[in-house]
Design an enzyme around this catalytic site. Structure first.
Site, PDB file in Angstrom:
ATOM      1  CE  LYS A 132      -1.915   2.590   3.011  1.00 18.67           C
ATOM      2  NZ  LYS A 132      -1.719   3.878   2.270  1.00 18.67           N
ATOM      3  CD  GLU A 154      12.911   4.281   8.621  1.00 16.57           C
ATOM      4  OE1 GLU A 154      12.467   5.215   9.326  1.00 16.57           O
ATOM      5  OE2 GLU A 154      13.312   4.424   7.459  1.00 16.57           O
ATOM      6  CB  CYS A 175      13.167   8.648   8.065  1.00 10.71           C
ATOM      7  SG  CYS A 175      14.020   7.629   6.857  1.00 10.71           S
ATOM      8  CD  GLU A 212      10.455  12.226  11.472  1.00  7.67           C
ATOM      9  OE1 GLU A 212       9.327  11.715  11.578  1.00  7.67           O
ATOM     10  OE2 GLU A 212      11.424  11.637  10.945  1.00  7.67           O
TER      11      GLU A 212
HETATM   12  P1  NAI Z   1       1.969   8.181   8.205  1.00  4.98           P
HETATM   13  O1  NAI Z   1       2.928   7.449   9.055  1.00  4.98           O
HETATM   14  O2  NAI Z   1       0.606   8.393   8.744  1.00  4.98           O
HETATM   15  O3  NAI Z   1       1.861   7.450   6.767  1.00  4.98           O
HETATM   16  C1  NAI Z   1       2.743   6.452   6.327  1.00  4.98           C
HETATM   17  C2  NAI Z   1       1.945   5.319   5.724  1.00  4.98           C
HETATM   18  O4  NAI Z   1       1.128   4.734   6.741  1.00  4.98           O
HETATM   19  C3  NAI Z   1       0.982   5.748   4.616  1.00  4.98           C
HETATM   20  O5  NAI Z   1       0.951   4.755   3.621  1.00  4.98           O
HETATM   21  C4  NAI Z   1      -0.335   5.811   5.334  1.00  4.98           C
HETATM   22  O6  NAI Z   1      -1.436   5.626   4.484  1.00  4.98           O
HETATM   23  C5  NAI Z   1      -0.210   4.661   6.301  1.00  4.98           C
HETATM   24  N1  NAI Z   1      -1.103   4.740   7.471  1.00  4.98           N
HETATM   25  C6  NAI Z   1      -1.593   5.851   8.081  1.00  4.98           C
HETATM   26  N2  NAI Z   1      -2.396   5.512   9.104  1.00  4.98           N
HETATM   27  C7  NAI Z   1      -2.425   4.156   9.155  1.00  4.98           C
HETATM   28  C8  NAI Z   1      -3.089   3.201   9.984  1.00  4.98           C
HETATM   29  N3  NAI Z   1      -3.884   3.574  10.996  1.00  4.98           N
HETATM   30  N4  NAI Z   1      -2.872   1.889   9.759  1.00  4.98           N
HETATM   31  C9  NAI Z   1      -2.051   1.493   8.762  1.00  4.98           C
HETATM   32  N5  NAI Z   1      -1.421   2.350   7.935  1.00  4.98           N
HETATM   33  C10 NAI Z   1      -1.594   3.660   8.126  1.00  4.98           C
HETATM   34  O7  NAI Z   1       2.662   9.546   7.810  1.00  4.98           O
HETATM   35  P2  NAI Z   1       2.029  10.974   7.503  1.00  4.98           P
HETATM   36  O8  NAI Z   1       0.743  11.155   8.212  1.00  4.98           O
HETATM   37  O9  NAI Z   1       2.059  11.161   6.046  1.00  4.98           O
HETATM   38  O10 NAI Z   1       3.144  11.914   8.145  1.00  4.98           O
HETATM   39  C11 NAI Z   1       3.135  12.217   9.534  1.00  4.98           C
HETATM   40  C12 NAI Z   1       4.562  12.326  10.032  1.00  4.98           C
HETATM   41  O11 NAI Z   1       5.190  11.051  10.008  1.00  4.98           O
HETATM   42  C13 NAI Z   1       5.467  13.197   9.179  1.00  4.98           C
HETATM   43  O12 NAI Z   1       5.315  14.545   9.485  1.00  4.98           O
HETATM   44  C14 NAI Z   1       6.818  12.666   9.549  1.00  4.98           C
HETATM   45  O13 NAI Z   1       7.261  13.227  10.752  1.00  4.98           O
HETATM   46  C15 NAI Z   1       6.570  11.189   9.755  1.00  4.98           C
HETATM   47  N6  NAI Z   1       6.938  10.374   8.570  1.00  4.98           N
HETATM   48  C16 NAI Z   1       8.063   9.584   8.635  1.00  4.98           C
HETATM   49  C17 NAI Z   1       8.454   8.878   7.528  1.00  4.98           C
HETATM   50  C18 NAI Z   1       9.671   8.007   7.541  1.00  4.98           C
HETATM   51  O14 NAI Z   1      10.292   7.828   6.500  1.00  4.98           O
HETATM   52  N7  NAI Z   1      10.031   7.401   8.642  1.00  4.98           N
HETATM   53  C19 NAI Z   1       7.730   8.950   6.263  1.00  4.98           C
HETATM   54  C20 NAI Z   1       6.529   9.745   6.318  1.00  4.98           C
HETATM   55  C21 NAI Z   1       6.183  10.436   7.432  1.00  4.98           C
END
Ligand code: NAI
Ligand code: MG
Length: 487
Positions: A174, A249, A283, A383
């Site tokens: 996904k 991660e 990240c 972050e």
């Molecule tokens: P997110 O962590 O919510 O999204 C990442 C993935 O998780 C997306 O595919 C999303 O659809 C999915 N997701 C969201 N809620 C979920 C749930 N309840 N169950 C399963 N999958 C779920 O990231 P978001 O909201 O775009 O960004 C929020 C913060 O997260 C950012 O500001 C940043 O600080 C951090 N982040 C860290 C990343 C990394 O590479 N470690 C990448 C993206 C965001």
């Protein structure tokens, strides 16, 4: 208007509800496509297909060599569409095209790396205190649910699917709801190499519905997740209900530590690249710059001068060094941290959206640097995931290590010094999984990627990355041709 479809059980399909989501170019707000918004039922169908493909399809009969060859073909397929893939990620996510081209090359290399590794998976034979042969075999973990973020849309898909397929797993991937397009193009490439149906399925949709359905489905054996800390906690809790294997991660607040004896110009470059590459939406970004007091003022002066070279612009323009942030919502988050920073530190440069008419439609934020920040400040602890660098002075090695480790995260970090003994000494004391000496950001498909502490657990890439897609089985072969005679 493009209306891409999902790839489920070898078929191109719309969401059962026929719902879609607008996929937006963050530089112009142009709607690039309407992607299917998967419901829990769509995800369930994808998991069912992956389950059937694993349990009874031809995939289980493929040899490691067959799978390796397929992965090489995927790499070729990516290279054949490299320009289109790079432009897609750049347009959809906002990253500069030059960076997107690196990502595409890296993604192809990743599939090749795992194509090669597929045939090197092996078990063991043990000496046991019995007339028996004890063998250890490695088997695929089964059906994997893979959830990826929007900051490296294609590359994250490669990091997830490469090892899963090499190991013999089947997958439901996904992509992030903001950036589904390159993953769907990758599905086209996978379809063209004639992967048996259901081996890989790509569902597009948002986290709380499609992602959650994937994580909670009892037919999924393992979850691989990259994303934010808050979402990670939810994923871990949900996956625990069915005792799934997990690799997780979750980002970082990474220390980039510059000692006074460092090659100064190189450290300035590294500080800016570490913090601002990919708009800081990384990240492993070096978002906390720790500078030894002796060179602190000189460093601030040099940053201020060189930051002007970071040219904001159209991500598709090869001269652009920084594009817009991924969404309006994410920009709001970053801007709110900048407001917090104005109370917590001294604003050195940037500080908001650029006032340029040509950028008015994009979600741009200026490269922003805060000096004199206390490490306990929110902009030093949380972050931000945008172009915001926090500079913190320190005195001596011990204080550098203490500040570097004073964070709930433990993903990455770097040290700049000409003293190699000190460099290694300090790096060994930093509790993080990815570290650099006198550089920032280069990553290798060969090397393990992942964090300590609340940056997550498990490692991706390299031989370490495939471990999480393998089960370990012992088979004990009796060599005594006689009854046990116990009773
Ligand atoms: P997110 O962590 O919510 O999204 C990442 C993935 O998780 C997306 O595919 C999303 O659809 C999915 N997701 C969201 N809620 C979920 C749930 N309840 N169950 C399963 N999958 C779920 O990231 P978001 O909201 O775009 O960004 C929020 C913060 O997260 C950012 O500001 C940043 O600080 C951090 N982040 C860290 C990343 C990394 O590479 N470690 C990448 C993206 C965001
Ligand atoms: Mg989220």
């Amino acid at each position: 208007m493009r209306e891409p479809r999902m790839w489920i059980d070898g078929e191109w399909t719309t969401a059962r509800s026929r719902g879609t989501r607008e996929v937006v170019n963050p530089a112009s707000q142009e709607v690039l496509a309407r992607a299917p918004e998967a419901t829990a039922e769509d995800v369930s169908a994808a998991v069912g297909a992956a389950r059937a493909a694993f349990d009874s399809g031809p995939w289980g009969k493929t040899t490691a060599q067959d799978r390796g060859k397929l992965l090489f073909e995927v790499a070729r397929g990516i290279r054949a569409r490299a320009a289109e893939l790079a432009a897609t990620d750049s347009r959809n996510m906002g990253k500069p095209i030059v960076e997107a081209e690196f990502d595409v090359a890296d993604a192809a290399n990743c599939f090749e790396y795992y194509g090669g590794l597929a045939t090197k998976i092996h078990g063991d034979t043990l000496n046991v205190p019995d007339n028996a042969l004890s063998i250890v075999v490695r088997e695929p973990v089964g059906v994997v649910g893979q959830i990826i973020p929007w900051n490296y849309p294609l590359l994250m898909a490669a990091w997830k699917l490469g090892p899963a397929l090499a190991a013999g797993c089947t997958a439901v991937l996904k992509p992030a709801e903001q950036t589904p397009l390159s993953a769907l193009m990758l599905a086209e490439i996978l379809a063209s190499v004639e992967l048996p149906r259901g081996v890989v399925n790509v569902v597009t949709g948002d986290g709380p519905v499609a992602g959650a359905a994937l994580v909670s489905d009892p037919r999924v054996d393992k979850v691989a997740f990259t994303g934010g800390l808050e979402t990670g906690r939810i994923v871990i809790k949900t996956a625990a209900d069915t005792v799934k294997r997990m690799s997780i991660e979750l980002g970082g607040k990474n220390p980039n530590v510059v000692f006074a004896d460092a090659d100064f110009e190189a450290a300035v470059d590294g500080a800016l690249f570490g913090a601002f590459a990919n708009q800081g939406e990384v990240c492993s970004a070096g978002s906390r710059l720790l500078v030894e007091k002796k060179i602190y003022d000189r460093m601030l002066g040099a940053l201020l001068e060189k930051v002007t070279r970071i040219k904001l612009g159209d991500p598709l323009d090869r001269a652009t060094k920084m594009g817009p942030l991924v969404t309006a919502e994410h920009r709001e988050k970053v801007l709110s941290y900048i407001e917090i920073g104005k109370r917590e530190g001294r604003l050195l440069c940037g500080g908001g959206a650029p006032q340029r008419p040509d950028l008015a439609k994009g979600f741009y934020v200026e490269p922003t640097i805060f000096a004199d920040v206390d490490n306990r400040a929110r902009i030093a602890q949380e972050e931000i995931f945008g172009p915001v660098l926090t500079v913190i002075p320190f005195e001596g090695e011990e204080e550098a290590v203490r500040i570097a480790n004073d964070t709930p995260y433990g993903l990455a970090g770097a040290v700049w010094t000409r003293d190699v003994f000190r460099g290694i000494r300090v790096l060994r004391q930093i509790r993080a999984g990815i570290l650099w000496l006198n550089t920032y950001h280069p990553t290798y498909n060969e090397a393990p990627w992942g964090g300590y502490k609340q940056s997550g657990f498990g490692r991706e890439l390299g031989p370490y990355g495939i471990e999480h897609y393998l089960e370990t089985k012992q088979i004990n072969v009796n060599l005594t041709e006689a009854p046990l005679g116990w009773y």
